[in-house]
Design an enzyme around this catalytic site. Structure first.
Site, PDB file in Angstrom:
ATOM      1  N   HIS A   1       0.816  -1.219   0.000  1.00 26.42           N
ATOM      2  CA  HIS A   1       0.000   0.000   0.000  1.00 26.42           C
ATOM      3  C   HIS A   1       0.849   1.268   0.000  1.00 26.42           C
ATOM      4  CE1 HIS A   1       0.406  -0.103   4.491  1.00 26.42           C
ATOM      5  NE2 HIS A   1       0.342   1.209   4.355  1.00 26.42           N
TER       6      HIS A   1
ATOM      7  N   ASP B   1       0.048  -7.682   1.691  1.00 28.30           N
ATOM      8  CA  ASP B   1       0.467  -6.274   1.700  1.00 28.30           C
ATOM      9  C   ASP B   1       1.993  -6.201   1.805  1.00 28.30           C
ATOM     10  OD1 ASP B   1       0.551  -3.547   1.765  1.00 28.30           O
ATOM     11  OD2 ASP B   1      -0.410  -3.326   3.735  1.00 28.30           O
TER      12      ASP B   1
ATOM     13  N   GLN C   1       0.797   6.232  11.663  1.00 27.90           N
ATOM     14  CA  GLN C   1       0.978   6.741  10.306  1.00 27.90           C
ATOM     15  C   GLN C   1       2.464   7.024  10.050  1.00 27.90           C
ATOM     16  OE1 GLN C   1      -1.240   8.525  12.417  1.00 27.90           O
ATOM     17  NE2 GLN C   1      -3.234   7.913  11.607  1.00 27.90           N
ATOM     18  N   GLY C   2       2.940   6.545   8.919  1.00 23.34           N
ATOM     19  CA  GLY C   2       4.345   6.726   8.576  1.00 23.34           C
ATOM     20  C   GLY C   2       5.213   5.527   8.903  1.00 23.34           C
ATOM     21  N   ASP C   3       4.654   4.585   9.644  1.00 22.85           N
ATOM     22  CA  ASP C   3       5.390   3.357   9.953  1.00 22.85           C
ATOM     23  C   ASP C   3       5.094   2.248   8.956  1.00 22.85           C
ATOM     24  OD1 ASP C   3       6.612   4.380  12.256  1.00 22.85           O
ATOM     25  OD2 ASP C   3       4.826   3.995  13.446  1.00 22.85           O
ATOM     26  N   SER C   4       4.100   2.447   8.091  1.00 19.51           N
ATOM     27  CA  SER C   4       3.718   1.436   7.110  1.00 19.51           C
ATOM     28  C   SER C   4       4.939   0.922   6.356  1.00 19.51           C
ATOM     29  CB  SER C   4       2.728   2.026   6.103  1.00 19.51           C
ATOM     30  OG  SER C   4       1.478   2.240   6.692  1.00 19.51           O
TER      31      SER C   4
END
Length: 350
Positions: free
Chosen positions: A38, A84, A174-177
């Site tokens: 993603h 993912d 958010q931002g660790d994906s």
């Protein structure tokens, strides 16, 4: 990254990567970064991503950066199968980079995991300049699915849940994906079991983080890595050899000879040299395979009509998706009657 985390020391998790689109990743080989599907839009040429490696502080001037050249996005992402994950190929290898091996079985999908990244330290907060780390607990699939309506569509075979279920307070954000979730394996080495995928907010009670179950997709990840040809660790010249004779039964079961590799960092080279010396009166009878520590098999020689005696040759195997250290096996089988022989010796050169 990481709500409820603490600052990681430089070099503590040396395989961590920060990606310019605001995601994390881990070094799979010296030229390939494993991240989340993603985080990227599609498979194909891509020169827009910058990877930062080698620092905990993103402003550290000793950082190493590389630009992407290609992205492979899991073809099963956004399907009922899940998946993912994605691989980013860098323009050139980061020579000597530390690599994070991926789990190839579900044996490590339990216990306490470590997460790390540069994402937000609170829900909808700003990104972190410093690498943060935290520990999160495994949460079984049934408990996760029942925690909140958000998790009703969890794919048990493709996703893992982790966090502090009752109290919240610790989570990726958010931002660790795309960053790794990892733990120690049986020998104390780090192994990646998950990829930061999604969640309902950050660190909310009864809302754990959801991670790609790496072991489910390990074979696909390794195949994609091999196809991309990302350069692994350079050859070290280290030789590991077994000189014990092993009899090969006539038209019988396969026999094995083991070589244990240690002291080699990261993955095996893309040109792993496998030297084989087999005494046999009819070499065409013999089928030879190399079996990696995780059980992956590489065919070295098929049977044939050749009546030439003995096998004395060096095969080259692209084993760049395999962790170097561990027990490698030479598998040999005589598939026709009348002629016999034995494994005289064999060796691996890293």
């Amino acid at each position: 990254m990481v709500v409820g985390g603490t600052q990681a020391a430089k070099g503590e998790f040396p395989w961590m990567v920060r990606l310019s689109m605001g995601c994390g990743g881990s070094m799979l080989t010296e030229q390939l970064v494993l991240t989340a599907a993603h985080c990227v839009s599609r498979t194909g040429n891509n020169t827009s991503i910058t990877a930062t490696y080698g620092v905990a502080d993103l402003q550290d001037t000793s950082r190493t950066t590389r630009t992407s050249t290609y992205v492979h996005r899991s073809p099963t992402y956004d399907t009922a199968t899940g998946g993912d994950w994605a691989i980013i190929k860098l323009a050139s290898p980061i020579t000597g980079a530390s690599l994070l091996p991926i789990a190839t079985t579900n044996a490590y999908n339990t216990g306490v995991f470590t997460v790390a990244g540069w994402g937000a330290t609170r829900e909808n907060g700003s990104q972190s300049r410093y690498l943060l780390k935290a520990q999160v607990d495994y949460i079984d699939d049934t408990t996760c699915k029942n925690a909140d309506p958000y998790y009703a569509d969890l794919i048990p075979s493709a996703e893992l849940c982790a966090g502090n279920l009752a109290a919240g307070g610790v989570d990726t954000c958010q931002g660790d994906s795309g960053g790794p979730m990892f733990r120690r394996d049986g020998s104390g080495a780090w192994v990646q079991v998950g990829i930061v995928s999604h969640g309902n907010g950050c660190a909310r009670p009864d809302n754990p983080g959801v991670y790609t179950e790496v072991s489910t997709f390990a074979a696909a990840i390794k195949q994609a890595a091999a196809d991309l040809g990302g350069t692994p660790n350079p050859p070290t010249g280290k030789v590991f050899e077994n000189t014990a004779d092993v009899a090969i039964p006539d038209a019988g079961a396969a026999v094995y000879s083991n070589v244990t590799v240690s002291g080699v960092s990261g993955n095996a080279p893309s040109a792993l040299a496998v030297g084989v010396a087999i005494k046999h009166s009819w070499s065409g009878d013999v089928v030879i395979d190399l079996v990696a520590p995780d059980g992956s098999t590489y065919r070295l020689k098929n049977s044939s009509s050749s009546s030439t005696p003995d096998v004395n040759t060096t095969y080259t195997v692209n084993a760049s998706s395999e962790v170097a250290n561990g027990t490698w096996r030479l598998k040999v089988q005589d598939v026709y009657r009348e002629d016999t022989g034995y494994i005289d010796s064999w060796k691996l050169t890293f």
